[in-house]
Design a protein around this motif. Sequence first.
Motif, PDB file in Angstrom:
ATOM      1  N   ILE A   1       1.997  -0.956  -1.559  1.00  0.00           N
ATOM      2  CA  ILE A   1       2.218  -1.273  -0.137  1.00  0.00           C
ATOM      3  C   ILE A   1       1.021  -2.087   0.381  1.00  0.00           C
ATOM      4  O   ILE A   1       1.191  -3.094   1.072  1.00  0.00           O
ATOM      5  CB  ILE A   1       2.424   0.019   0.685  1.00  0.00           C
ATOM      6  CG1 ILE A   1       3.733   0.688   0.272  1.00  0.00           C
ATOM      7  CG2 ILE A   1       2.421  -0.274   2.179  1.00  0.00           C
ATOM      8  CD1 ILE A   1       3.957   2.052   0.860  1.00  0.00           C
ATOM      9  N   CYS A   2      -0.183  -1.655   0.019  1.00  0.00           N
ATOM     10  CA  CYS A   2      -1.392  -2.388   0.449  1.00  0.00           C
ATOM     11  C   CYS A   2      -1.359  -3.832  -0.045  1.00  0.00           C
ATOM     12  O   CYS A   2      -1.654  -4.767   0.705  1.00  0.00           O
ATOM     13  CB  CYS A   2      -2.646  -1.712  -0.089  1.00  0.00           C
ATOM     14  SG  CYS A   2      -3.026  -0.184   0.752  1.00  0.00           S
TER      15      CYS A   2
ATOM     16  N   HIS B   1       1.491   1.961  12.767  1.00  0.00           N
ATOM     17  CA  HIS B   1       2.207   2.549  11.629  1.00  0.00           C
ATOM     18  C   HIS B   1       1.212   3.136  10.646  1.00  0.00           C
ATOM     19  O   HIS B   1       0.260   2.447  10.261  1.00  0.00           O
ATOM     20  CB  HIS B   1       2.989   1.465  10.872  1.00  0.00           C
ATOM     21  CG  HIS B   1       4.303   1.173  11.491  1.00  0.00           C
ATOM     22  ND1 HIS B   1       5.399   1.980  11.307  1.00  0.00           N
ATOM     23  CD2 HIS B   1       4.689   0.183  12.305  1.00  0.00           C
ATOM     24  CE1 HIS B   1       6.410   1.477  11.980  1.00  0.00           C
ATOM     25  NE2 HIS B   1       6.012   0.386  12.603  1.00  0.00           N
TER      26      HIS B   1
ATOM     27  N   GLU C   1       1.174  -5.669  -0.823  1.00  0.00           N
ATOM     28  CA  GLU C   1       2.198  -6.451  -0.132  1.00  0.00           C
ATOM     29  C   GLU C   1       1.750  -6.799   1.289  1.00  0.00           C
ATOM     30  O   GLU C   1       1.940  -7.924   1.749  1.00  0.00           O
ATOM     31  CB  GLU C   1       3.509  -5.645  -0.115  1.00  0.00           C
ATOM     32  CG  GLU C   1       4.774  -6.458  -0.050  1.00  0.00           C
ATOM     33  CD  GLU C   1       4.908  -7.524  -1.128  1.00  0.00           C
ATOM     34  OE1 GLU C   1       4.451  -7.312  -2.261  1.00  0.00           O
ATOM     35  OE2 GLU C   1       5.466  -8.590  -0.809  1.00  0.00           O
ATOM     36  N   PHE C   2       1.146  -5.842   1.988  1.00  0.00           N
ATOM     37  CA  PHE C   2       0.615  -6.099   3.330  1.00  0.00           C
ATOM     38  C   PHE C   2      -0.404  -7.245   3.274  1.00  0.00           C
ATOM     39  O   PHE C   2      -0.423  -8.116   4.123  1.00  0.00           O
ATOM     40  CB  PHE C   2      -0.065  -4.858   3.899  1.00  0.00           C
ATOM     41  CG  PHE C   2       0.876  -3.918   4.618  1.00  0.00           C
ATOM     42  CD1 PHE C   2       1.930  -4.397   5.392  1.00  0.00           C
ATOM     43  CD2 PHE C   2       0.685  -2.541   4.567  1.00  0.00           C
ATOM     44  CE1 PHE C   2       2.780  -3.537   6.073  1.00  0.00           C
ATOM     45  CE2 PHE C   2       1.528  -1.676   5.239  1.00  0.00           C
ATOM     46  CZ  PHE C   2       2.578  -2.172   5.993  1.00  0.00           C
ATOM     47  N   GLN C   3      -1.234  -7.201   2.236  1.00  0.00           N
ATOM     48  CA  GLN C   3      -2.263  -8.228   2.104  1.00  0.00           C
ATOM     49  C   GLN C   3      -1.604  -9.605   1.936  1.00  0.00           C
ATOM     50  O   GLN C   3      -1.993 -10.568   2.584  1.00  0.00           O
ATOM     51  CB  GLN C   3      -3.168  -7.886   0.912  1.00  0.00           C
ATOM     52  CG  GLN C   3      -4.345  -8.808   0.728  1.00  0.00           C
ATOM     53  CD  GLN C   3      -4.199  -9.661  -0.525  1.00  0.00           C
ATOM     54  OE1 GLN C   3      -3.220  -9.513  -1.266  1.00  0.00           O
ATOM     55  NE2 GLN C   3      -5.131 -10.536  -0.751  1.00  0.00           N
TER      56      GLN C   3
ATOM     57  N   MET D   1       1.218 -10.452   3.006  1.00  0.00           N
ATOM     58  CA  MET D   1       1.867 -10.818   4.279  1.00  0.00           C
ATOM     59  C   MET D   1       0.838 -11.169   5.354  1.00  0.00           C
ATOM     60  O   MET D   1       1.204 -11.540   6.472  1.00  0.00           O
ATOM     61  CB  MET D   1       2.731  -9.644   4.759  1.00  0.00           C
ATOM     62  CG  MET D   1       3.969  -9.401   3.920  1.00  0.00           C
ATOM     63  SD  MET D   1       4.584  -7.692   4.077  1.00  0.00           S
ATOM     64  CE  MET D   1       5.128  -7.681   5.759  1.00  0.00           C
TER      65      MET D   1
ATOM     66  N   TYR E   1      -1.933  -1.383  10.699  1.00  0.00           N
ATOM     67  CA  TYR E   1      -1.324  -0.499   9.700  1.00  0.00           C
ATOM     68  C   TYR E   1      -2.401   0.285   8.956  1.00  0.00           C
ATOM     69  O   TYR E   1      -3.489  -0.241   8.699  1.00  0.00           O
ATOM     70  CB  TYR E   1      -0.538  -1.302   8.662  1.00  0.00           C
ATOM     71  CG  TYR E   1       0.576  -2.127   9.240  1.00  0.00           C
ATOM     72  CD1 TYR E   1       1.814  -1.556   9.532  1.00  0.00           C
ATOM     73  CD2 TYR E   1       0.396  -3.484   9.505  1.00  0.00           C
ATOM     74  CE1 TYR E   1       2.837  -2.321  10.076  1.00  0.00           C
ATOM     75  CE2 TYR E   1       1.419  -4.254  10.055  1.00  0.00           C
ATOM     76  CZ  TYR E   1       2.631  -3.660  10.334  1.00  0.00           C
ATOM     77  OH  TYR E   1       3.646  -4.415  10.879  1.00  0.00           O
TER      78      TYR E   1
ATOM     79  N   CYS F   1      -1.279  -9.034   6.792  1.00  0.00           N
ATOM     80  CA  CYS F   1      -1.427  -7.967   7.794  1.00  0.00           C
ATOM     81  C   CYS F   1      -2.786  -7.284   7.667  1.00  0.00           C
ATOM     82  O   CYS F   1      -3.350  -7.213   6.585  1.00  0.00           O
ATOM     83  CB  CYS F   1      -0.365  -6.886   7.595  1.00  0.00           C
ATOM     84  SG  CYS F   1       1.305  -7.476   7.697  1.00  0.00           S
ATOM     85  N   GLU F   2      -3.240  -6.760   8.793  1.00  0.00           N
ATOM     86  CA  GLU F   2      -4.487  -5.983   8.808  1.00  0.00           C
ATOM     87  C   GLU F   2      -4.166  -4.569   8.319  1.00  0.00           C
ATOM     88  O   GLU F   2      -3.241  -3.933   8.830  1.00  0.00           O
ATOM     89  CB  GLU F   2      -4.999  -5.866  10.235  1.00  0.00           C
ATOM     90  CG  GLU F   2      -5.304  -7.190  10.874  1.00  0.00           C
ATOM     91  CD  GLU F   2      -6.782  -7.346  11.140  1.00  0.00           C
ATOM     92  OE1 GLU F   2      -7.403  -6.345  11.546  1.00  0.00           O
ATOM     93  OE2 GLU F   2      -7.300  -8.453  10.925  1.00  0.00           O
ATOM     94  N   VAL F   3      -4.898  -4.099   7.322  1.00  0.00           N
ATOM     95  CA  VAL F   3      -4.614  -2.761   6.788  1.00  0.00           C
ATOM     96  C   VAL F   3      -5.882  -1.944   6.609  1.00  0.00           C
ATOM     97  O   VAL F   3      -6.875  -2.429   6.062  1.00  0.00           O
ATOM     98  CB  VAL F   3      -3.949  -2.819   5.384  1.00  0.00           C
ATOM     99  CG1 VAL F   3      -3.410  -1.457   4.986  1.00  0.00           C
ATOM    100  CG2 VAL F   3      -2.886  -3.851   5.305  1.00  0.00           C
TER     101      VAL F   3
ATOM    102  N   VAL G   1      -7.844  -5.044   0.932  1.00  0.00           N
ATOM    103  CA  VAL G   1      -7.434  -4.749   2.315  1.00  0.00           C
ATOM    104  C   VAL G   1      -8.544  -5.071   3.316  1.00  0.00           C
ATOM    105  O   VAL G   1      -9.683  -5.345   2.930  1.00  0.00           O
ATOM    106  CB  VAL G   1      -7.010  -3.262   2.454  1.00  0.00           C
ATOM    107  CG1 VAL G   1      -5.784  -2.967   1.622  1.00  0.00           C
ATOM    108  CG2 VAL G   1      -8.157  -2.338   2.087  1.00  0.00           C
TER     109      VAL G   1
END
Length: 218
Positions: A17-18, A69, A20-22, A24, A5, A26-28, A45
């Motif tokens: 958003i960053c 994405h 929340e991704f963190q 979860m 992402y 996720c790699e961002v 991130v």
Amino acid sequence: MDKQYAVIGLGRFGGSICLEFQKMGCEVLAIDKDMNRVNDFADIVTQAVQADSTDEKALQSLGIRNFDHVIVAIGEDIQASILTTLLLKEEGVSGVWVKAQNDYHAKVLSKVGADRIIHPERDMGTRVAHLVSSHKIIDYIGLSDDHSIIEIEVTEKLINRTILDIDVRANYGCNVIAIKRGNDFKVADIARLVLQKGDRLVLIGLNKNLTQFEEQGV
Ligand code: ADP
């Protein structure tokens, strides 16, 4: 391999958003042209870089085409948001999600190929209006102009009864899709569950049917 992402624009929207991704896991890749914003996210991130997303070469050197994405969360600068979207689609990114400032902006974004257009302020405004106007509705998600999902707490009228005997579908034309009980979220075999004080029903349906249920059913 996990999905990749990227978030472009680290204002309030892109920033949350960053975060929340963190959470979860996720790699961002987080991108902003403002170095201060980049520094703010460096420890949050996977990678935070300073770049101007309207610069085609800068996007290419970040290997943006490899991302599944990309979220364009550029706020005020509509021109930069549109140009960035265009470049991302030209690079072949399959999922480009873009925050729109207004309906004109959204129209142009769809013309240049945005895969999903997000209207955070408008959507939240609609949601708040629904929540404020009803003392019974706990949460509201608009699905279209006519359909919504609502969350509503059971009242004395429904306690010790079941969805089956209330016959929500036949009497009100909407469907109970889940029952929330404390932290438990029940979605299977809920029709015969005896409702308790504090339970919350999650219903989907036409707005007019949901309103009827809200006014007469609970
Ligand atoms: P919000 O309303 O979500 O807080 P802002 O307008 O404050 O939005 O933030 C948008 C962010 O996008 C800013 O940090 C800004 O530096 C960044 N930004 C704007 N244009 C570009 C661009 N061309 N390339 C990269 N980042 C950009």
